[in-house]
Each structure stands twice: as structure tokens, then as C-alpha cells.
Design a protein around this motif. Sequence first.
Motif, short mmCIF file in Angstrom:
data_model
loop_
_atom_site.label_atom_id
_atom_site.label_comp_id
_atom_site.label_asym_id
_atom_site.label_seq_id
_atom_site.Cartn_x
_atom_site.Cartn_y
_atom_site.Cartn_z
N GLN A 164 12.64 52.77 65.70
CA GLN A 164 13.53 51.63 65.49
C GLN A 164 13.44 50.66 66.66
OE1 GLN A 164 17.45 53.18 64.84
NE2 GLN A 164 16.88 54.25 62.98
N CYS A 165 13.60 49.40 66.35
CA CYS A 165 13.75 48.33 67.34
C CYS A 165 12.45 47.88 67.99
CB CYS A 165 14.76 48.72 68.42
SG CYS A 165 16.35 49.25 67.77
N PHE A 166 11.30 48.42 67.59
CA PHE A 166 10.02 48.00 68.17
C PHE A 166 9.35 47.00 67.23
CE2 PHE A 166 10.76 51.93 70.43
CZ PHE A 166 10.38 51.59 71.72
N HIS A 167 8.78 45.95 67.82
CA HIS A 167 8.13 44.90 67.04
C HIS A 167 6.86 44.46 67.74
CE1 HIS A 167 11.91 44.54 64.80
NE2 HIS A 167 12.51 44.61 65.98
N GLY A 168 5.90 44.02 66.94
CA GLY A 168 4.65 43.49 67.47
C GLY A 168 3.80 43.01 66.32
N PRO A 169 2.70 42.30 66.61
CA PRO A 169 1.83 41.80 65.55
C PRO A 169 1.25 42.96 64.74
CG PRO A 169 1.23 40.86 67.68
CD PRO A 169 2.24 41.91 67.94
N SER A 170 1.10 42.75 63.43
CA SER A 170 0.53 43.81 62.59
C SER A 170 -0.99 43.85 62.68
CB SER A 170 0.96 43.62 61.13
OG SER A 170 0.51 42.36 60.67
N VAL A 171 -1.61 42.75 63.14
CA VAL A 171 -3.06 42.68 63.28
C VAL A 171 -3.38 42.01 64.61
CG1 VAL A 171 -5.19 41.68 62.35
CG2 VAL A 171 -3.46 42.55 60.79
N ILE A 172 -4.39 42.53 65.29
CA ILE A 172 -4.85 41.91 66.54
C ILE A 172 -6.37 41.98 66.56
CG2 ILE A 172 -4.62 44.02 67.89
CD1 ILE A 172 -3.76 42.24 70.25
N ASN A 173 -7.01 40.88 66.98
CA ASN A 173 -8.46 40.80 67.08
C ASN A 173 -8.86 40.74 68.54
OD1 ASN A 173 -9.23 40.55 64.19
ND2 ASN A 173 -7.95 38.74 64.34
N VAL A 174 -9.87 41.55 68.92
CA VAL A 174 -10.35 41.57 70.30
C VAL A 174 -11.86 41.30 70.27
CG1 VAL A 174 -10.46 42.88 72.45
CG2 VAL A 174 -8.60 43.31 70.84
N PRO A 175 -12.29 40.09 70.65
CA PRO A 175 -13.71 39.77 70.66
C PRO A 175 -14.49 40.59 71.69
CG PRO A 175 -12.37 37.77 70.72
CD PRO A 175 -11.46 38.92 70.97
N VAL A 176 -15.77 40.70 71.49
CA VAL A 176 -16.66 41.42 72.41
C VAL A 176 -16.50 40.89 73.83
CG1 VAL A 176 -19.09 41.80 73.01
CG2 VAL A 176 -18.36 41.96 70.63
N GLU B 33 -13.98 40.81 75.81
CA GLU B 33 -12.71 40.18 76.19
C GLU B 33 -11.58 41.20 76.25
OE1 GLU B 33 -11.61 36.61 74.19
OE2 GLU B 33 -13.68 35.89 74.09
N THR B 34 -10.50 40.80 76.89
CA THR B 34 -9.27 41.59 76.94
C THR B 34 -8.18 40.75 76.29
OG1 THR B 34 -9.93 42.73 78.96
CG2 THR B 34 -7.57 42.69 78.44
N VAL B 35 -7.49 41.34 75.33
CA VAL B 35 -6.41 40.67 74.62
C VAL B 35 -5.13 41.46 74.88
CG1 VAL B 35 -5.52 40.06 72.35
CG2 VAL B 35 -7.93 39.71 72.86
N GLN B 36 -4.04 40.75 75.11
CA GLN B 36 -2.74 41.38 75.35
C GLN B 36 -2.03 41.62 74.02
OE1 GLN B 36 -1.83 42.30 78.45
NE2 GLN B 36 -3.67 41.38 79.31
N TYR B 37 -1.60 42.85 73.81
CA TYR B 37 -0.78 43.16 72.63
C TYR B 37 0.68 43.13 73.07
CZ TYR B 37 1.18 45.34 68.52
OH TYR B 37 1.92 45.57 67.38
N PRO B 38 1.48 42.19 72.54
CA PRO B 38 2.88 42.09 72.96
C PRO B 38 3.77 43.06 72.17
CG PRO B 38 2.35 40.29 71.46
CD PRO B 38 1.09 41.09 71.64
N LEU B 39 4.18 44.13 72.82
CA LEU B 39 5.09 45.10 72.20
C LEU B 39 6.50 44.77 72.64
CD1 LEU B 39 5.51 47.65 70.51
CD2 LEU B 39 5.18 48.97 72.61
N THR B 40 7.37 44.49 71.68
CA THR B 40 8.72 44.05 71.98
C THR B 40 9.73 45.12 71.54
OG1 THR B 40 8.11 41.74 71.74
CG2 THR B 40 10.45 42.25 71.56
N PHE B 41 10.71 45.36 72.37
CA PHE B 41 11.82 46.26 72.06
C PHE B 41 13.08 45.43 71.98
CE2 PHE B 41 15.24 49.14 73.67
CZ PHE B 41 15.25 50.01 72.60
#
Length: 114
Positions: A86-98, A100-108
Amino acid sequence: FFLGGIDTVEFPLKFTPKHAGCYHCQVILKSSCDIRVYEVECVVNADQADAQLEFLSPAYQMVTQEIPISNLSCEDWRFEATLEGQCFHGPSVINVPVGETVQYPLTFKPVAES
């Protein structure tokens, strides 16, 4: 092409990579009557590590943790995220190109004190 009555020959390859990544090479086999070229691709992943996140926030206030996802492979990545709890949210899809580093924002977002 037969050798001693069998139609396959083992050809072991060994390499010792120093880093995670994508490694390409060609193996060229030549004889007096044949040339064969084999494309070899090896993907080396970094050691997997367990991770734990701890969220501390004032009551009823949200907090976001950026989780870095680095793609050291030779193909673009597409992740589908499934969050449990419960209470956790974030994007359902994330793309990470070759490369690169992409940040996944996990929100509580707490809805009650606990």
C-alpha cells in the motif's frame, strides 16, 4: 561436413571480462576447402546485489526515492514495474537506453500514521 562419423564438433571458447557489458567477436575457421565465420556475442551482467530502501517521512507527507537503473548491455531495456504494498507509486513502464542510467522515481504516500 563430417568428422569421424559425427556431424558436430565442440569448440569451447573462454574469455575473462573485466567489466559488465556486451562483447562481440568473430571466429573464423579455415580449411583448404571451406571458410566459416561465426559471430559471437556475450553479455556480461554485473554481480547482483540485494537492496533495501527505508522511507522515513513526516505523517501524511510523501517521499520519493530515485532508484538508478544502469544499462551496460548492448540492447535497450524496457521494464514493466509491478509495485506491491500500500501507498507505493511509480511509473508502470520505464525505458533505459544502451549505456545510460535512468532514475526510477519510487514514491511513498502514507494515508495514515504507522
